[in-house]
Motif scaffolding. Structure first.
Motif, PDB file in Angstrom:
ATOM      1  N   VAL A 180      12.091  -6.574 -30.389  1.00 19.96           N
ATOM      2  CA  VAL A 180      13.104  -5.766 -29.868  1.00 19.96           C
ATOM      3  C   VAL A 180      13.528  -5.916 -28.560  1.00 19.96           C
ATOM      4  N   GLN A 181      13.114  -6.654 -27.506  1.00 14.99           N
ATOM      5  CA  GLN A 181      13.719  -7.113 -26.311  1.00 14.99           C
ATOM      6  C   GLN A 181      14.577  -8.254 -26.621  1.00 14.99           C
ATOM      7  N   LEU A 182      14.460  -9.163 -27.656  1.00 17.33           N
ATOM      8  CA  LEU A 182      15.166 -10.163 -27.795  1.00 17.33           C
ATOM      9  C   LEU A 182      16.310  -9.687 -28.391  1.00 17.33           C
ATOM     10  N   TYR A 183      16.454  -8.724 -29.435  1.00 13.65           N
ATOM     11  CA  TYR A 183      17.636  -8.036 -29.994  1.00 13.65           C
ATOM     12  C   TYR A 183      18.319  -7.633 -29.027  1.00 13.65           C
ATOM     13  N   SER A 184      17.626  -6.929 -28.030  1.00 15.54           N
ATOM     14  CA  SER A 184      18.706  -6.418 -26.857  1.00 15.54           C
ATOM     15  C   SER A 184      19.526  -7.263 -25.975  1.00 15.54           C
ATOM     16  N   TYR A 185      18.710  -8.336 -26.060  1.00 18.12           N
ATOM     17  CA  TYR A 185      19.792  -9.468 -25.318  1.00 18.12           C
ATOM     18  C   TYR A 185      20.607 -10.139 -26.099  1.00 18.12           C
ATOM     19  N   THR A 186      20.566 -10.258 -27.340  1.00 18.36           N
ATOM     20  CA  THR A 186      21.403 -11.105 -28.373  1.00 18.36           C
ATOM     21  C   THR A 186      21.926 -10.325 -29.182  1.00 18.36           C
ATOM     22  N   TYR A 187      21.398  -9.264 -29.704  1.00 20.53           N
ATOM     23  CA  TYR A 187      22.252  -8.249 -30.721  1.00 20.53           C
ATOM     24  C   TYR A 187      21.989  -9.126 -32.097  1.00 20.53           C
ATOM     25  N   THR A 188      21.196  -9.768 -32.410  1.00 20.66           N
ATOM     26  CA  THR A 188      20.956 -10.412 -33.827  1.00 20.66           C
ATOM     27  C   THR A 188      19.543 -10.792 -33.870  1.00 20.66           C
ATOM     28  N   THR A 189      19.117 -10.975 -35.106  1.00 25.09           N
ATOM     29  CA  THR A 189      17.565 -11.348 -35.429  1.00 25.09           C
ATOM     30  C   THR A 189      18.023 -12.657 -36.356  1.00 25.09           C
TER      31      THR A 189
END
Length: 483
Positions: A180-189
């Motif tokens: 979730v935190q990584l998605y908030s940084y990059t807006y992608t998974t």
């Protein structure tokens, strides 16, 4: 072709479910469908391997499903995931055959669960989306929990199943928060987009710690080793084989695909910490293995020790170490299941015990088995001409370039593995025939011989011709480090 790999076990499961277990013919038909389905899937994976182009580091055979509501479902394979896919399809028929005659109650659901496990494992190694990686990472947990609880042996199987569930779930909660935190940084998974994103070192540190905790529990590393030996001891034989061969490789794959690939600065920063934990785990597991009196528990602890050397290779930050770690992970996927078949299948079925001091003098009545058991024992210690030897040597050479002291301590695992492996073999194979066994026992059957030879042949052949693997993974590993 990738879609076919994932769907074939599901189709086999759907063919089995309508059949009733009330009739003997139906039981045989259920077993035939399961083993045929798993062998067919292995053949498909061989075609995938033959069509794979090792001259590129890009994902191949990419299959995308944009119209599904559950997320960005995209599958693909590269040099890193290819051999984990092959290992999964190779080991599933072995797991099915290992319990072919032992489990006769609820055999339909037992085999269906094995086939579904194969699909879920393949999906994890082939998925190119981080959120769905987490979903498949966790999806095997309920099936394994039920498998130990329903089909396991031993009075403490309830505790073993609970520990497996709680340990793994605890670590995975941190992975979910990190995603979730990584998605908030990059807006992608998406894996390919994430590999292009630039995250600050401070941001990487927190994400790295969360992911590492989940993978450290699955490896397992000290102090999270308490669940594995219990799960092995109380699991059915097929469960132990899958747990040793493929489930533990989830963490190996996760280290490579996520930590080293997406969080390289934090991986370099925390490298000394990981190396220290791996050495502590190696020495702790090796010393714990030497004092074990249960054969399956002994092999389970030895798995922890070997996976520690895999971790040393992965975090060596060079090509030799990472390629050696992959080789050792694959070798462990062959040798450890073979040892579980020996002690948890062949010996246990004949003697009714796994206590080492109650088993003695097997060479008198089981000469063929004793020879095969001796060869696998030597492979477990990492002798030349075995794939284990090459994996350990490359891993230790890789970490030597970073820290010779850590490498020297890691090499102590070779000596300790010889101690507990030779002790186990010598104690149960030689000496006077145990008085606790009041009946004569027979040598291995044709099915058991085929199982052991199936695992022995790739261990030796790939140990002699390792370039079969190295040529396919070299470009992907090089790109992982230098890009």
């Amino acid at each position: 072709m990738i879609t076919l790999l994932i769907l074939i076990p599901i189709i086999g499961s759907l063919m089995i479910l309508p059949l009733q277990e009330d009739y003997k013919n139906n039981k045989n038909k259920i077993k035939t469908i399961a083993i045929t389905t798993s062998i067919l899937n292995f053949i498909v994976s061989i075609f995938l391997w033959l069509e794979f182009d090792s001259n590129t580091n890009q994902y191949q055979f990419v299959t995308e499903f944009d119209y599904l509501p559950i997320g960005h479902l995209i599958f693909g394979v590269d040099g890193i995931s290819l051999y984990f896919v092959l290992l999964t399809t190779f080991i599933t028929p072995v797991a099915i055959l290992s319990n072919y005659n032992n489990i006769n109650v609820n055999i339909k659901y037992f085999l269906v669960s094995l086939l579904i496990l194969e699909s879920l494992q393949l999906a994890l190694f082939l998925i190119l989306d981080l959120l769905l990686f987490y979903v498949f990472f966790e999806s095997v947990l309920p099936l394994f929990f039920i498998k130990i609880l329903v089909y396991g042996s031993g009075e403490s199987r309830d505790r073993s199943a609970n520990l497996l569930f709680l340990y793994t779930l605890f670590g995975s909660l941190f992975m979910a928060l990190a995603i979730v935190q990584l998605y908030s940084y990059t807006y992608t998974t998406d894996f390919q987009l994430l590999s292009l994103c630039d995250i600050s070192l401070e941001g990487q540190k927190l994400l790295w710690l969360a992911f590492f905790l989940a993978f450290a529990i699955k490896t397992p590393l000290w102090p999270f080793t308490g669940w594995l030996y219990r799960a092995h001891a109380d699991s059915p034989l097929a469960g132990s084989i899958l747990l040793a061969a493929t489930i533990l490789k989830f963490a190996t794959y996760g280290y490579i695909r996520i930590l080293i690939n997406f969080l390289p600065d934090a991986t370099n920063y925390f490298g000394p910490l990981v190396q220290t934990i791996a050495i502590v785990t190696l020495i702790y597991a090796s010393l714990s293995t030497i004092i074990q009196q249960d054969t399956k528990t002994l092999i389970a602890y030895s798995s922890i020790a070997h996976m520690s050397i895999v971790i040393l290779g992965l975090f060596s930050n060079n090509i030799q170490g990472i390629e050696g770690a992959i080789l050792l992970a694959l070798a462990h996927g062959f040798v450890s299941p073979a040892l579980f078949i020996c002690v948890g299948g062949i010996i246990y079925d004949r003697t009714g015990t796994r206590v080492i001091k109650y088993i003695r003098g097997l060479v008198t009545y089981m000469p063929i088995f004793t020879i095969l058991f001796f060869i696998f024992t030597l492979c477990n210690t990492g002798i030349p001409l075995s794939l284990n030897f090459l994996g350990e040597q490359l891993s230790l050479i890789g970490i030597w370039e970073v820290n010779p002291i850590i490498s020297a301590l890691g090499a102590s695992g070779i000596v300790l593995s010889a101690c507990y492996s030779i002790f186990l073999y010598n104690r149960i194979s030689y000496g006077k025939y145990s008085p606790h066994m009041n009946k004569l026992i027979l040598d291995i059957s044709r099915r058991e011989f085929i199982l052991l030879m199936t695992l022995l042949i790739p261990t030796i052949l790939l140990g002699i011709f390792p370039n079969v693997i190295l040529e396919s993974i070299h470009l992907s590993v090089s790109s992982l480090l230098f890009n």
